[in-house]
Design a protein around this motif. Structure first.
Motif, short mmCIF file in Angstrom:
data_model
loop_
_atom_site.label_atom_id
_atom_site.label_comp_id
_atom_site.label_asym_id
_atom_site.label_seq_id
_atom_site.Cartn_x
_atom_site.Cartn_y
_atom_site.Cartn_z
N LYS A 267 -2.42 -1.97 -3.47
CA LYS A 267 -3.53 -1.00 -3.50
C LYS A 267 -3.02 0.43 -3.65
O LYS A 267 -3.73 1.30 -4.15
N TRP A 268 -1.81 0.66 -3.15
CA TRP A 268 -1.30 2.04 -3.17
C TRP A 268 -0.30 2.31 -4.30
O TRP A 268 0.27 3.39 -4.38
N GLY A 269 -0.10 1.33 -5.16
CA GLY A 269 0.78 1.55 -6.31
C GLY A 269 1.48 0.27 -6.74
O GLY A 269 1.16 -0.82 -6.27
N THR A 270 2.42 0.42 -7.65
CA THR A 270 3.16 -0.72 -8.18
C THR A 270 4.63 -0.60 -7.81
O THR A 270 5.25 0.44 -8.05
N ILE A 271 5.15 -1.64 -7.21
CA ILE A 271 6.58 -1.67 -6.87
C ILE A 271 7.34 -2.16 -8.11
O ILE A 271 7.14 -3.29 -8.56
N GLU A 272 8.17 -1.31 -8.65
CA GLU A 272 8.91 -1.65 -9.87
C GLU A 272 10.22 -2.32 -9.48
O GLU A 272 11.07 -1.73 -8.82
#
Length: 361
Positions: A267-272
């Motif tokens: 929900k708070w972003g994408t873990i690359e």
């Protein structure tokens, strides 16, 4: 035949390479590198990786992420109703991978059931037996009188050990497994699902694990005693300071700022996955594939397998020499010189030793 119609001999030199005409002092010794490259390209490579850890730590996902292919056992042989086995099972699956003309046979060895029982006593024994069985199979091929030109290599080159992201310390099971198995295989420990830890928790956990490894005399890869020179030591010291690698695996693709990446969306972003600011997966990939793959295989062959081979040959020699002799003793000649009678050891030395090796264990 006119000069222009005469066939020209093939030119073995590559474009831009020095020739005797262009450099009087040139011999051509450096061409051996190109010869070795061509031979290696024809033969291809083999890599056998074992993954060990309790269920749910993302072992299959990480392997798929490492090779950007569906290489894990669960990906190739999906079974929605698969249950945790009551005992440890060893399952392996092989793939032929090709990239830019380079072929590699990759074998992924999975160990479902490890660490999943209420009583995990001696749960490393089946894994230890499997590793030694592969050494034994290679040894039996080596001591054959008519050996294969290229012996199939099923030896485990590397064991990736998955540590649960507790954030506290190693479990007794983790310590005991790595203490015993580090003597027979290259172990690379990783903290699984590292995105469940904060950066502070991750750093503290990594430092605690390194201290516990030192306190228990556990030598994981890259082993300090096998550094070949000062340059190797400098490179490997940086790797040793990072172990265990805090990794995140994902085979899902997303678009981030117009760029395709592998990652985990929240929900708070994408873990690359391949972003070193997010996790240390890229360092693990580089170690296993891009910088140390050949060294991992070399240590397997020249250290771990060699240790096993010497022990087994010593055991077989002891067994062979302890067997009672059933051949006549050496009889003295009339002139005082001993007359040698043909003995079973002389006639069948190699065969007998081979038989002792084959039937022991």
């Amino acid at each position: 035949m006119s000069e222009s119609a005469k066939p020209h001999p093939p030119n073995p030199q590559g474009k831009g390479e020095k020739t005797p005409g262009s450099d009087f002092s040139y011999v051509g010794i450096d061409a051996i590198l190109e010869q070795m490259r061509r031979k290696a390209m024809k033969q291809g490579f083999e890599l056998n990786i074992m993954v060990v850890g309790q269920s749910g730590l993302g072992k299959s996902t990480l392997m798929n992420t490492l090779f950007k292919s569906k290489v894990s056992r669960k990906s190739v042989q999906p079974n929605a109703e698969e249950r945790i086995p009551k005992t440890i099972e060893i399952k392996s699956i092989s793939h032929d991978i090709e990239e830019k003309g380079v072929r590699m046979k990759l074998t992924v060895i999975d160990t479902p059931g490890f660490g999943d029982q209420i009583n995990n006593e001696n749960c490393w024994l089946p894994i230890m037996k499997f590793i030694n069985d592969q050494y034994e199979a290679y040894l039996q091929e080596e001591i054959n009188i008519n050996r294969k030109k290229r012996i199939p290599d099923s030896r485990v080159h590397c064991c990736i050990y998955f540590i649960p992201p507790t954030g506290h310390c190693l479990r007794p099971l983790d310590v005991e497994f790595m203490r015993r198995l580090s003597k027979v295989v290259n172990i690379v420990p990783v903290i699984a699902k590292a995105d469940t830890l904060t950066l502070e928790e991750r750093d503290y956990f990594k430092q605690t694990i390194r201290e516990e490894l030192r306190a228990n005399g556990i030598d994981v890869y890259p082993q300090k005693e096998f550094d070949e020179d000062a340059e190797d030591r400098m490179i490997n010291d940086k790797i040793r300071e990072m172990i265990p690698f805090a990794v995140v695996g994902s085979d899902q693709e997303y678009q981030v700022n117009g760029k395709k990446i592998l990652g985990r969306k929240t929900k708070w972003g994408t873990i690359e996955v391949e972003n070193i600011a997010h996790c240390e997966f890229a360092y693990l990939r580089d170690l296993l594939i891009r910088t140390h793959m050949q060294n991992i295989k070399d240590i397997t062959g020249s250290i771990h397998y060699e240790t096993y081979r010497v022990r087994r040959l010593n055991e077989s020699n002891t067994l062979f020499n302890s067997q009672p002799s059933d051949h006549p003793a050496i009889q003295p000649k009339t002139n005082g010189q001993p007359e040698e009678q043909p003995s079973a050891m002389q006639a069948n030395g190699v065969a007998a030793q081979h038989e002792a090796l084959s039937h022991e264990m």
